[in-house]
Write a protein that holds these residues in place. Structure first.
Motif, PDB file in Angstrom:
ATOM      1  N   LEU A 177      13.515 -17.031  14.082  1.00 11.78           N
ATOM      2  CA  LEU A 177      14.209 -15.769  13.841  1.00 11.78           C
ATOM      3  C   LEU A 177      15.526 -16.015  13.112  1.00 11.78           C
ATOM      4  N   ALA A 178      16.244 -17.058  13.514  1.00  8.53           N
ATOM      5  CA  ALA A 178      17.510 -17.387  12.854  1.00  8.53           C
ATOM      6  C   ALA A 178      17.282 -17.748  11.392  1.00  8.53           C
ATOM      7  N   ILE A 179      16.216 -18.503  11.112  1.00  2.93           N
ATOM      8  CA  ILE A 179      15.915 -18.877   9.728  1.00  2.93           C
ATOM      9  C   ILE A 179      15.515 -17.649   8.920  1.00  2.93           C
ATOM     10  N   PHE A 180      14.762 -16.727   9.537  1.00  2.00           N
ATOM     11  CA  PHE A 180      14.409 -15.472   8.862  1.00  2.00           C
ATOM     12  C   PHE A 180      15.677 -14.706   8.479  1.00  2.00           C
ATOM     13  N   LEU A 181      16.656 -14.652   9.372  1.00  2.00           N
ATOM     14  CA  LEU A 181      17.906 -13.945   9.098  1.00  2.00           C
ATOM     15  C   LEU A 181      18.718 -14.651   8.013  1.00  2.00           C
ATOM     16  N   ILE A 182      18.638 -15.987   7.978  1.00  2.00           N
ATOM     17  CA  ILE A 182      19.291 -16.733   6.900  1.00  2.00           C
ATOM     18  C   ILE A 182      18.689 -16.326   5.560  1.00  2.00           C
ATOM     19  N   GLY A 183      17.351 -16.220   5.524  1.00  2.00           N
ATOM     20  CA  GLY A 183      16.691 -15.781   4.292  1.00  2.00           C
ATOM     21  C   GLY A 183      17.097 -14.371   3.901  1.00  2.00           C
ATOM     22  N   LEU A 184      17.224 -13.500   4.886  1.00  2.00           N
ATOM     23  CA  LEU A 184      17.652 -12.130   4.616  1.00  2.00           C
ATOM     24  C   LEU A 184      19.055 -12.115   4.009  1.00  2.00           C
ATOM     25  N   ALA A 185      19.920 -13.011   4.494  1.00  2.00           N
ATOM     26  CA  ALA A 185      21.294 -13.073   3.987  1.00  2.00           C
ATOM     27  C   ALA A 185      21.359 -13.566   2.549  1.00  2.00           C
ATOM     28  N   LEU A 186      20.317 -14.262   2.081  1.00  2.45           N
ATOM     29  CA  LEU A 186      20.302 -14.722   0.691  1.00  2.45           C
ATOM     30  C   LEU A 186      20.363 -13.559  -0.299  1.00  2.45           C
ATOM     31  N   ASN A 187      19.969 -12.378   0.146  1.00  4.26           N
ATOM     32  CA  ASN A 187      19.994 -11.222  -0.746  1.00  4.26           C
ATOM     33  C   ASN A 187      21.412 -10.779  -1.076  1.00  4.26           C
ATOM     34  N   LEU A 188      22.410 -11.370  -0.438  1.00  5.62           N
ATOM     35  CA  LEU A 188      23.792 -11.075  -0.768  1.00  5.62           C
ATOM     36  C   LEU A 188      24.319 -11.968  -1.879  1.00  5.62           C
ATOM     37  N   THR A 189      23.502 -12.912  -2.348  1.00 10.72           N
ATOM     38  CA  THR A 189      23.921 -13.822  -3.405  1.00 10.72           C
ATOM     39  C   THR A 189      23.498 -13.280  -4.772  1.00 10.72           C
ATOM     40  N   PRO A 190      24.209 -13.672  -5.846  1.00 12.73           N
ATOM     41  CA  PRO A 190      23.940 -13.083  -7.165  1.00 12.73           C
ATOM     42  C   PRO A 190      22.617 -13.482  -7.784  1.00 12.73           C
ATOM     43  N   CYS A 191      21.970 -14.533  -7.284  1.00 11.37           N
ATOM     44  CA  CYS A 191      20.741 -14.993  -7.923  1.00 11.37           C
ATOM     45  C   CYS A 191      19.579 -14.023  -7.746  1.00 11.37           C
ATOM     46  N   VAL A 192      19.718 -13.046  -6.849  1.00  6.01           N
ATOM     47  CA  VAL A 192      18.611 -12.123  -6.611  1.00  6.01           C
ATOM     48  C   VAL A 192      18.655 -10.914  -7.537  1.00  6.01           C
ATOM     49  N   TYR A 193      19.697 -10.785  -8.351  1.00  6.30           N
ATOM     50  CA  TYR A 193      19.803  -9.609  -9.210  1.00  6.30           C
ATOM     51  C   TYR A 193      18.569  -9.422 -10.111  1.00  6.30           C
ATOM     52  N   PRO A 194      18.082 -10.488 -10.781  1.00  7.45           N
ATOM     53  CA  PRO A 194      16.894 -10.281 -11.617  1.00  7.45           C
ATOM     54  C   PRO A 194      15.672  -9.838 -10.807  1.00  7.45           C
ATOM     55  N   GLY A 218      -3.267 -10.300  -9.159  1.00  4.99           N
ATOM     56  CA  GLY A 218      -2.185 -10.118 -10.126  1.00  4.99           C
ATOM     57  C   GLY A 218      -0.840  -9.898  -9.442  1.00  4.99           C
ATOM     58  N   THR A 219      -0.843  -9.115  -8.369  1.00  5.94           N
ATOM     59  CA  THR A 219       0.394  -8.867  -7.624  1.00  5.94           C
ATOM     60  C   THR A 219       0.909 -10.153  -6.989  1.00  5.94           C
ATOM     61  N   TYR A 220      -0.014 -10.963  -6.446  1.00  6.18           N
ATOM     62  CA  TYR A 220       0.383 -12.226  -5.817  1.00  6.18           C
ATOM     63  C   TYR A 220       0.996 -13.179  -6.849  1.00  6.18           C
ATOM     64  N   ILE A 221       0.368 -13.277  -8.016  1.00  3.63           N
ATOM     65  CA  ILE A 221       0.897 -14.155  -9.073  1.00  3.63           C
ATOM     66  C   ILE A 221       2.256 -13.645  -9.543  1.00  3.63           C
ATOM     67  N   SER A 222       2.393 -12.310  -9.655  1.00  2.00           N
ATOM     68  CA  SER A 222       3.688 -11.743 -10.042  1.00  2.00           C
ATOM     69  C   SER A 222       4.761 -12.130  -9.036  1.00  2.00           C
ATOM     70  N   GLY A 223       4.424 -12.072  -7.743  1.00  9.04           N
ATOM     71  CA  GLY A 223       5.378 -12.471  -6.710  1.00  9.04           C
ATOM     72  C   GLY A 223       5.766 -13.933  -6.820  1.00  9.04           C
ATOM     73  N   MET A 224       4.807 -14.794  -7.144  1.00 11.58           N
ATOM     74  CA  MET A 224       5.120 -16.216  -7.304  1.00 11.58           C
ATOM     75  C   MET A 224       6.097 -16.446  -8.456  1.00 11.58           C
ATOM     76  N   VAL A 225       5.883 -15.718  -9.558  1.00  7.88           N
ATOM     77  CA  VAL A 225       6.797 -15.861 -10.701  1.00  7.88           C
ATOM     78  C   VAL A 225       8.197 -15.386 -10.310  1.00  7.88           C
ATOM     79  N   VAL A 226       8.277 -14.244  -9.627  1.00  9.48           N
ATOM     80  CA  VAL A 226       9.574 -13.713  -9.221  1.00  9.48           C
ATOM     81  C   VAL A 226      10.241 -14.651  -8.210  1.00  9.48           C
ATOM     82  N   GLY A 227       9.445 -15.346  -7.395  1.00  9.47           N
ATOM     83  CA  GLY A 227      10.010 -16.290  -6.435  1.00  9.47           C
ATOM     84  C   GLY A 227      10.805 -17.400  -7.084  1.00  9.47           C
ATOM     85  N   ILE A 228      10.516 -17.664  -8.357  1.00  7.93           N
ATOM     86  CA  ILE A 228      11.260 -18.690  -9.091  1.00  7.93           C
ATOM     87  C   ILE A 228      12.724 -18.287  -9.242  1.00  7.93           C
TER      88      ILE A 228
END
Length: 602
Positions: free
Chosen positions: A218-235, A334-344
């Motif tokens: 759960l703590a690691i999940f919340l750490i991942g959620l906090a990553l959305n506050l960083t600028p790299c997620v804008y794209p 197609g949606t899964y592959i799109s998600g993998m690309v966005v994960g980059i």
């Protein structure tokens, strides 16, 4: 001097003052001599490793024994009182070796005459254990790790001045096909009972997994959620809206299911990248350093942007759809592959928790375990996109969505053009990449607000377009003005500059960055242009290390020396040349917090 004193006082009628002053002299002489006693004189240091030969790329353990003279003790790594100096071991030089974990002994709680409260201390033989991982490119032969042990020795009545004790750990590296045997097993018997996380970069995560596994996840999940506050997620935001907003599906559960598949794609890619970085010892996000990869991402963004303007509709190739069968399956793949690309796009997101997680996974050395840990982390990262994708996909259900929805698609088309230009700029001319954002805001605002003609017959919608265009142009002007600000003037890093500064008693700040690093650029434009930050760093030697070509021998040597796992990372060295670990900055940090880190050097 002693004879002069004796002759002077022998002329006195009474011998009593003479003996009093003579006693006082010996006390003063004794106290003066005591002032030159060092904490280092009370501790003997011995080191050992647990393998006769270390294979390149493998992990091994080392132990530093503190043999403390009775009746002296040293403070624990986490001393009870703030004014006591903690026992701390830090690596100062380790070529092609990364410290993945360090464990301090369990302290003894004892009462002493100079303190009102019981203190946590180390006595007699106290081992400090280290987990170390070698680079796969380390050369065979004898290698030496240099470290510094900071201690303060006390007895029942007094504490000596703190001391820095140099420590050397010697180990032998063999060929890749050599046989490695365990040695000194008895010396490492206390490894499991020592305190995990006494300062290693993977310690925070280690402590999580010593408790309840569900709470750790759960703590690691919340750490991942906090990553959305960083600028790299804008794209990722604009790409998600463009992918789901262009779809014609109106069934709520089907749209939600597609969003789930999309997030699983993000999680899969991010997990793979994380595990590869952790197990290889590479720089997290370093895959972006290739101009070809940057150019590919830019081209992909331009392709998505043109689809938003209605030039074509993105769909899976016919040769693939014919093999996969039904259209629904095709859409899922197609949606899964799109998600993998966005994960980059999330790979440049770094921060202390990510660095700690990389170190922990690297220490465990289990790829399957590492994948699932990063998978939970990336599910937290992708959770907002589950909501965003679902909402974007249902926009087609909104009444009278025709005209305004076409304009919204063009808004995201402009954003995608800006993102694509940004990545092309990183590949071709990284020093000017900030100007692409200015151009996107100015030209995009002009087009969307004043040149694009759809819906102009509706007064309310026309006002909305004018307002959006005006805000975008204003933002472009503000960003242009921000680019005119003078920032910190850096010098290119060299070991000679560092040594010269330290010899002059000057503190050193080292900024590790890369051209492809989005948080690095935000740090440069927001934090390093702040007048207070510029003034606070003025007395320091300000050096910058370019890790864009992270595989070069120079970059790898510096990454190993300073334990750099991601960029941006900023390292502070005090006037004695020792790093202040608690001041280290990983990821973007705003000026106020950055100034607090600088204060830690004083």
């Amino acid at each position: 001097m002693l004879s002069v004193l004796i002759n002077r006082f022998s002329m006195k009628k009474s011998s009593l003052p003479f003996f009093l002053y003579l006693g006082l002299f010996f006390v003063l002489f004794s106290d003066s001599h005591a002032q030159f006693l060092s904490s280092a004189d009370k501790v003997d240091i011995q080191t050992a490793v647990n393998r006769d030969i270390v294979i390149p790329g493998d992990e091994f353990k080392a132990v530093v024994f503190l043999n403390i003279q009775y009746p002296w003790h040293v403070n624990s790594h986490t001393p009870t009182l703030d004014w006591l100096i903690p026992t701390e071991l830090s690596i100062t030089r380790a070529e092609s070796v990364i410290l993945s974990d360090i464990r301090y002994p369990r302290a003894k709680t004892m009462t002493f005459g100079f303190a009102d409260t019981p203190l946590d201390v180390y006595e007699e033989e106290s081992p400090i254990f280290l987990s170390l991982r070698t680079s796969s490119s380390i050369q065979p032969g004898i290698h030496v790790i240099e470290a510094n042990l900071r201690i303060q020795a006390c007895d029942d009545m007094q504490c000596l001045a703190p001391a820095n004790v140099p420590v050397s750990i010697t180990f032998e590296v063999g060929e890749a096909d050599a046989v490695s045997n365990i040695i000194n097993a008895d010396l490492f018997a206390g490894y499991a009972s020592s305190i995990v996380g006494g300062g290693g970069i993977g310690s925070e995560i280690s402590e999580l997994f010593e408790g309840n596994i569900l709470l750790a996840l759960l703590a690691i999940f919340l750490i991942g959620l906090a990553l959305n506050l960083t600028p790299c997620v804008y794209p990722m935001i604009s790409v998600t809206v463009s992918l789901f907003g262009a779809r014609q599906e109106t069934n709520t559960w089907k749209v939600f299911g597609q969003a789930v598949v999309y997030v699983l794609g993000i999680a899969t890619m991010y997990s793979l990248l994380g595990v590869m970085a952790a197990l290889s010892g590479g720089l997290f996000g370093s895959w972006l350093q290739s101009p070809w990869m940057l150019g590919f991402i830019g081209l992909l963004m331009f392709g998505l942007a043109l689809s938003m303007f209605g030039l074509y509709e993105i769909q899976m190739p016919y040769w693939l759809t014919s093999k996969l069968g039904s259209g629904n399956t095709t859409g899922t793949i197609g949606t899964y592959i799109s998600g993998m690309v966005v994960g980059i796009f999330a790979a440049p997101c770094v921060g202390p928790p990510i660095i700690a997680l990389l170190a922990y996974v690297g220490t465990v050395g289990d790829p399957v375990f590492g994948f699932w840990i990063f998978f939970v982390l990336s599910l937290g990262l992708g959770f907002p996109y589950l909501i965003l994708g679902t909402f974007s996909g249902l926009m087609q259900k909104m009444p009278k969505s025709g005209v305004w929805m076409d304009w919204v698609k063009k808004v995201f088309g402009i954003i995608l053009i800006g993102v694509g230009g940004f990545y092309f700029g990183l590949a071709l001319f990284p020093q000017y990449v900030e100007w692409i954002l200015v151009a996107t805001l100015l030209l995009g605002g002009l087009y969307l607000g004043f040149l694009e003609r759809s819906g102009n017959d509706k007064r309310g919608f026309r006002i909305l377009k004018y307002a959006t265009g005006t805000l975008a142009i204003a933002a472009g002007i503000l960003f242009y003005q921000n680019l005119q600000k003078e920032g910190i003037i850096w010098e290119a890093y060299s070991s000679e500059k560092t040594e010269l500064a330290i010899s002059n008693g000057q503190a050193v700040i080292i900024d590790f960055y890369a051209d492809w690093c989005i948080p690095c650029k935000e740090l440069e434009r927001v934090t390093f242009t702040n007048p207070d930050v510029i003034q606070a760093t003025l007395p320091m030697k300000r050096l910058k290390v370019d890790l864009t070509n992270f595989d070069s021998p120079e970059s790898e040597a510096l990454r190993q020396q300073y334990n750099i796992a991601g960029v941006p990372t900023i390292v502070f060295l005090d006037s004695s040349g020792m790093e202040v670990p608690e001041a280290r900055v990983v990821g973007f940090m705003r000026p106020a917090e950055f100034l607090r880190r600088i204060e830690m050097l004083k």
